[in-house]
Design an enzyme around this catalytic site. Structure first.
Site, PDB file in Angstrom:
ATOM      1  N   THR A 176      -5.729  -4.418  10.668  1.00  0.00           N
ATOM      2  CA  THR A 176      -7.015  -4.775  10.739  1.00  0.00           C
ATOM      3  C   THR A 176      -7.366  -6.271  10.789  1.00  0.00           C
ATOM      4  OG1 THR A 176      -7.883  -4.747   8.427  1.00  0.00           O
ATOM      5  CG2 THR A 176      -8.185  -2.735   9.547  1.00  0.00           C
ATOM      6  N   GLY A 192      -3.945  -0.573   3.532  1.00  0.00           N
ATOM      7  CA  GLY A 192      -3.570   0.465   3.133  1.00  0.00           C
ATOM      8  C   GLY A 192      -3.322   0.427   1.624  1.00  0.00           C
ATOM      9  N   GLY A 193      -4.096  -0.170   0.887  1.00  0.00           N
ATOM     10  CA  GLY A 193      -4.189   0.002  -0.421  1.00  0.00           C
ATOM     11  C   GLY A 193      -4.680   1.242  -0.992  1.00  0.00           C
ATOM     12  N   GLU A 194      -5.580   1.990  -0.336  1.00  0.00           N
ATOM     13  CA  GLU A 194      -6.330   3.121  -0.492  1.00  0.00           C
ATOM     14  C   GLU A 194      -5.271   4.492   0.020  1.00  0.00           C
ATOM     15  OE1 GLU A 194      -8.363   0.563  -1.619  1.00  0.00           O
ATOM     16  OE2 GLU A 194      -8.310   0.512   0.602  1.00  0.00           O
ATOM     17  N   TRP A 259      -4.955  -7.696   3.824  1.00  0.00           N
ATOM     18  CA  TRP A 259      -5.874  -7.682   5.203  1.00  0.00           C
ATOM     19  C   TRP A 259      -6.934  -8.675   5.427  1.00  0.00           C
ATOM     20  CZ3 TRP A 259     -10.955  -6.593   4.009  1.00  0.00           C
ATOM     21  CH2 TRP A 259     -11.234  -6.005   2.902  1.00  0.00           C
ATOM     22  N   ASN A 277      -6.660  -4.504  -4.307  1.00  0.00           N
ATOM     23  CA  ASN A 277      -6.520  -3.860  -5.111  1.00  0.00           C
ATOM     24  C   ASN A 277      -5.273  -3.019  -5.534  1.00  0.00           C
ATOM     25  OD1 ASN A 277      -7.865  -2.161  -3.021  1.00  0.00           O
ATOM     26  ND2 ASN A 277      -7.012  -0.633  -4.434  1.00  0.00           N
ATOM     27  N   ASP A 319     -11.847  -1.601  -8.077  1.00  0.00           N
ATOM     28  CA  ASP A 319     -11.524  -1.926  -6.779  1.00  0.00           C
ATOM     29  C   ASP A 319     -12.057  -3.437  -6.238  1.00  0.00           C
ATOM     30  OD1 ASP A 319     -10.715  -1.435  -3.962  1.00  0.00           O
ATOM     31  OD2 ASP A 319     -12.714  -1.180  -3.464  1.00  0.00           O
ATOM     32  N   ASP A 321     -10.678  -5.912  -4.721  1.00  0.00           N
ATOM     33  CA  ASP A 321      -9.588  -6.651  -3.833  1.00  0.00           C
ATOM     34  C   ASP A 321     -10.106  -8.073  -3.899  1.00  0.00           C
ATOM     35  OD1 ASP A 321      -8.722  -4.446  -2.865  1.00  0.00           O
ATOM     36  OD2 ASP A 321      -8.999  -4.739  -0.721  1.00  0.00           O
TER      37      ASP A 321
END
Length: 600
Positions: A176, A192-194, A259, A277, A319, A321
């Site tokens: 992104t 892609g942290g989630e 990102w 995160n 979270d 970030d």
């Protein structure tokens, strides 16, 4: 807290610019021309400042729409255009079209690139299918596609010169962010942290696309690219600094996504960015500080080796970030000229550091409602120096799994997310688009499966108690850590800001207004309602002797995910759907570039 003094900023910034020319050839020389906008943030320092002053505080109220362009794409438009000579380049959300327009030929489309991507990447993308813009260098336009492909396009023809895959969407990795060209390399982060991705910053050769280096956010020293000279707050981080803070092999699915925005100091030859995160959002499942998630990184762009790091939110429980932009400025601190880095973190704290050494100078709340911490320990002799003091009432770890902790401020989307702030060397103020939002946060146990969400928390979001506005646009003094002025907005301010030598600051609102305010006082000088909510980044350029201001509208992103994806469950979108439900009363989907100018 140190008292930071005013500087002779113009001379310092001129020296910053001049020293860079020898270090980085073409792209930095081009950035010295205020008529163009050659990098995603305008310059290497991420200042989002323009020396153009044809549009100024006395005449900005006369702005008119000069021309518009429909992108043909819905969802959130979170980037902004580049302008290089007569050409304008910009990208869209998925499917990540790139347009090249000739400004000298009535904005004619010279070429259009539309990649063929697997639509299965869409549900893997957290918080909308956004793209934050393209980069330029070596006669090429660089695009980071949703499927993580980094593609180099011939700037004249749009033909693919080379492409390379940066990650695996089947495991949750997506693209992104906007690339940054530094010397003979193109740098790119990863999302892609989630999904439990072991995230990284990667550099590719500008001519061939060959991998030059990759620095992970967590893992063994040879993977995160640190050595015995790497420091945090002046002290060596030591061997296995990351591994010691994770339980077993959890670091392999540790998150720490990259990102956000990247900046560069050519004199120090260091790039700066933040990591996000740790995975999962349930802190009970990952004891320890979880290094080096939530961290500011200073790396050598040629080798990737980290000179210093600073972890802002150890063992993140909310979270928060750490990916927001690092803004570089040269100022005087206690009578000494220093190279500063200013960062407005998701956790609600505004940080000022010496970017050469990583010394922490200021850490203060930039939203008065921040309540998860009482502040950062600034005592250099303290064993907890540089760490925030977490208040028990806001701790999701202490509350434990399946316990709903209420009234945490800020919400997970932070007091500011990726929407970039601007800095004016004339006022020495930072102009910050903020979220004024709190949340309830309930962690729950979650199992890791590659390619599946690895979140482990249910959220709801709302304005702070007793207030109705969900956003503020503020002016911030990084030398004192104080708000100078603040303008309320009904919804979060999710656009990037622009400061100009005309004494004007521009930003967009989620309802769709482009606004111009006085840089010194914050007084509103102009506003215009564009076709959709603005989450793009305002920029400016000059063509044929006339100054223009440009912005992409197209509501979406995390705050607008309900509209963008047609979601109605209040807890969907990681809690944003309910928090921003009223947004549908003010705007609708649609990608449009709107360009403004003064009348003839």
């Amino acid at each position: 807290m140190r008292k930071l003094l005013y500087a002779t900023s113009l001379g310092a910034m001129a020296a910053f610019a001049a020293g860079a020319v020898s270090a980085n050839d073409e792209i930095h020389k081009m950035a010295q021309n205020p008529k163009d906008w050659v990098m995603p943030a305008g310059d290497y320092g991420n200042q989002r400042y323009s020396k153009l002053n044809q549009i100024n505080a006395s005449n900005v109220g006369k702005l008119q729409v000069a021309w518009t362009f429909s992108t043909g794409v819905l969802r959130g438009h979170e980037g902004g255009p580049l302008v290089i000579g007569n050409m304008m380049y910009f990208s869209t959300p998925f499917p990540n079209k790139v347009y090249a327009l000739d400004l000298s030929k009535d904005n004619q489309i010279v070429w259009k690139y539309e990649p063929k991507q697997d639509p299965n990447v869409i549900p893997v993308m957290c918080c909308d299918t956004v793209n934050r813009g393209v980069a330029y260098g070596d006669g090429k336009i660089f695009l980071h596609q949703a499927d993580t492909t980094l593609v180099a396009l011939d700037a004249k023809t749009g033909q693919v010169v080379w492409s390379v895959k940066d990650g695996d969407p089947a495991k949750g990795a997506t693209g992104t962010s906007a690339p940054l060209v530094v010397k003979d390399k193109v740098l790119i982060g990863i999302s892609g942290g989630e999904f439990g991705v072991q995230a990284h910053m990667t550099a590719y050769d500008i001519k061939t696309g060959k991998l030059a280096w990759r620095g992970f956010s967590e893992g063994p020293d040879d993977q995160i690219l640190v050595d015995d000279k790497t420091t945090e707050l002046g002290k060596p981080i030591g061997k296995d600094s990351s591994l010691k803070t994770w339980q077993g092999d959890q670091w392999k699915i540790g998150g720490g996504a990259t990102w956000g925005w990247i900046s560069y100091d050519p004199e120090l030859n260091l790039v700066y960015y933040g990591s996000g995160n740790p995975s999962t959002w349930n802190p009970k499942q990952r004891p320890g500080d979880n290094k080096w998630s939530m961290t500011i990184w200073a790396r050598n762009p040629e080798t990737g080796m980290a000179k210093w790091v600073y972890q802002m939110t150890p063992h993140d429980e909310w979270d928060y970030d750490g990916v927001n932009e690092m803004i570089l400025s040269d100022q005087t601190v206690d009578g000494k000229a220093r190279k500063l880095l200013t960062h407005f973190d998701r956790n609600g704290l505004g940080y000022t550091l010496d970017r050469a050494s990583g010394e922490l100078l200021v850490a203060q709340k930039y939203d008065p409602k921040v309540n998860w911490t009482s502040g950062v320990d600034m005592d250099k002799n303290s064993p907890t120096y540089g760490r925030p003091k977490v208040l028990d009432a806001a701790s999701t770890d202490k509350a434990g799994e399946d316990h709903n902790v209420k009234g945490i401020c800020p919400a997970a989307l932070g007091s500011k997310d990726e929407q970039p702030a601007a800095y004016s060397p004339e006022t020495q103020l930072f102009y910050v688009p903020t979220n004024h939002v709190c949340m309830d946060y309930e962690p729950f146990k979650v199992s890791y499966t590659a390619g599946q969400p690895y979140v482990g928390a249910t959220l709801s979001m709302y304005p702070p108690p007793g207030e109705t506005n969900m956003g503020n646009f503020i002016a911030w003094d990084n030398k004192t850590g104080k708000i100078v002025w603040s303008n309320k907005e009904q919804f979060s301010v999710w656009s990037g800001a622009l400061a100009t030598a005309g004494g004007v600051v521009f930003y967009g609102t989620l309802e769709g207004y482009l606004k111009a305010v006085d840089a010194k006082t914050g007084k509103e000088l102009y506003k215009f309602r564009t076709p959709s909510g603005i989450i793009g980044n305002v920029n400016t350029y000059e063509h044929n002797g006339k100054q223009y201001v440009a912005v992409l509208s197209g509501v979406g992103g995390w705050a607008g995910i309900g509209l963008a994806a047609g979601l109605t469950d209040p807890t969907a979108g990681l809690g944003a759907v309910g928090g921003y439900a009223a947004l549908s009363n003010y705007t609708a989907l649609g990608g449009t570039l709107t360009v403004f100018a003064l009348p003839q």
